[in-house]
Enzyme design. Sequence first.
Site, PDB file in Angstrom:
ATOM      1  N   CYS A   1       0.848  -1.196   0.000  1.00  0.00           N
ATOM      2  CA  CYS A   1       0.000   0.000   0.000  1.00  0.00           C
ATOM      3  C   CYS A   1       0.881   1.244   0.000  1.00  0.00           C
ATOM      4  O   CYS A   1       1.823   1.328   0.787  1.00  0.00           O
ATOM      5  CB  CYS A   1      -0.859   0.048   1.260  1.00  0.00           C
TER       6      CYS A   1
ATOM      7  N   TYR B   1      -7.580  -8.841   7.267  1.00  0.00           N
ATOM      8  CA  TYR B   1      -8.601  -8.191   6.454  1.00  0.00           C
ATOM      9  C   TYR B   1      -9.765  -9.165   6.220  1.00  0.00           C
ATOM     10  O   TYR B   1      -9.748 -10.294   6.717  1.00  0.00           O
ATOM     11  CB  TYR B   1      -7.977  -7.632   5.174  1.00  0.00           C
TER      12      TYR B   1
ATOM     13  N   ALA C   1      -2.700  -3.717  -2.192  1.00  0.00           N
ATOM     14  CA  ALA C   1      -4.061  -4.103  -1.823  1.00  0.00           C
ATOM     15  C   ALA C   1      -5.014  -3.070  -2.416  1.00  0.00           C
ATOM     16  O   ALA C   1      -5.027  -1.910  -1.998  1.00  0.00           O
ATOM     17  CB  ALA C   1      -4.193  -4.145  -0.307  1.00  0.00           C
TER      18      ALA C   1
ATOM     19  N   ARG D   1      10.032  -4.510   1.651  1.00  0.00           N
ATOM     20  CA  ARG D   1      10.833  -3.333   2.024  1.00  0.00           C
ATOM     21  C   ARG D   1      12.181  -3.264   1.333  1.00  0.00           C
ATOM     22  O   ARG D   1      12.670  -2.172   1.024  1.00  0.00           O
ATOM     23  CB  ARG D   1      10.981  -3.284   3.547  1.00  0.00           C
TER      24      ARG D   1
END
Length: 358
Positions: free
Chosen positions: A25, A185, A59, A325
Amino acid sequence: MDHLFDPLDVRGVRLRNRIFTAPMCQYSVMERDGVPTSWHLVHLGSIAAGGSSLVIAEATAIAPEGRISDRDTGIWNDEQADAWAPIAAFIAGQGAVPGIQLAHAGRKGSTWSPWGENGRDGSIPLDAGGWSTLAPSAVPYHGLATPQELDAAGIERIVGAFADAARRAVAAGFGMVEVHAAHGYLLHEFLSPASNHRTDAYGGSLENRARLLLRVVASVREAIGELPLFVRFSASEWADTGWDVDACATVAQWCADAGADLFDVSTGGNVPASIPLSPGYQVPFAARIKELTGLPVSAVGLITEPAQASEIVESGQADAVSLARELLRDPHFPLRAAHELGVDVDYWPGQYLRARWR
Ligand SMILES: Cc1cc2nc3c(=O)[nH]c(=O)nc-3n(C[C@H](O)[C@H](O)[C@H](O)COP(=O)(O)O)c2cc1C
């Protein structure tokens, strides 16, 4: 040849190596309309130029109330799909497969994005642009607003919205779809007894808790034809909740029967837990699902070094590694890893050839 750089064929689609870009995101839709922007093009495009075989966009919400924050991307309308098209085309033009993670945030929706909101966090109040969240049961995630329990019609709308979003993703030029069933989620919330207290056909037994995910996988499969379909799971909640890696392996097998091809194995996110972080800490969960099911898996989480990534694939613990990352720090990690591992790859962008290590 280092096997990290072997191609991987998934449902007839060739991925040029075993290094995937995990969905991330960006919280960068400043218009708050779910339409991706030039940030998404530059962010995903530079990673695609860096040699990943698969670049999975963040997402992306299948419905407005399925966003984590109001700065998330969406694909619930054609304007959003049209804006994704040049991004998918650029990624494909770099030789990577453009993928998209389709998501519904469930009870973890309607939160302030983690940066640029003057330090605000938690749920966005309704009178500040937030919305009522939806979940299997009216059980809030730690510190967030209480969601509404989905009724039967709401569940039908979710299944339909995933299928419509998948159709738009194909029209936009994506070459692969990932269903987000991880990190607490909506679809993960259904899988876990910690968040699913239903007594109807969608709660109780593992079969019932998996029912929504399996319907989503089957409907997305129907919508995307023969494109690769991944499912991202949290294979552990790092707590004794009744959702664990063995249950996850069973559901992965059912998902495969419903049309899923590969399982992207993460952990956590549905209940507060202290997670023992260390390099490659989630790899054993991917390996366990592969061992129990024989299905293809990718491993994710603190994979940051070329030799480490190579070892995960060489040892057969996973079919591919997925990096997040490290690719923000170095979008061209795969090109660097090839150099460090002594592999000659033929996908340096022509524009960058003069920088190639010799
Ligand atoms: C900035 C950022 C955004 C993320 N967004 C998503 C997301 O959209 N979907 C998802 O499944 N995971 C998301 N994650 C989790 C990553 O995909 C990944 O699983 C996690 O960061 C561990 O991998 P890493 O150690 O390589 O960063 C995000 C992580 C970061 C750092």
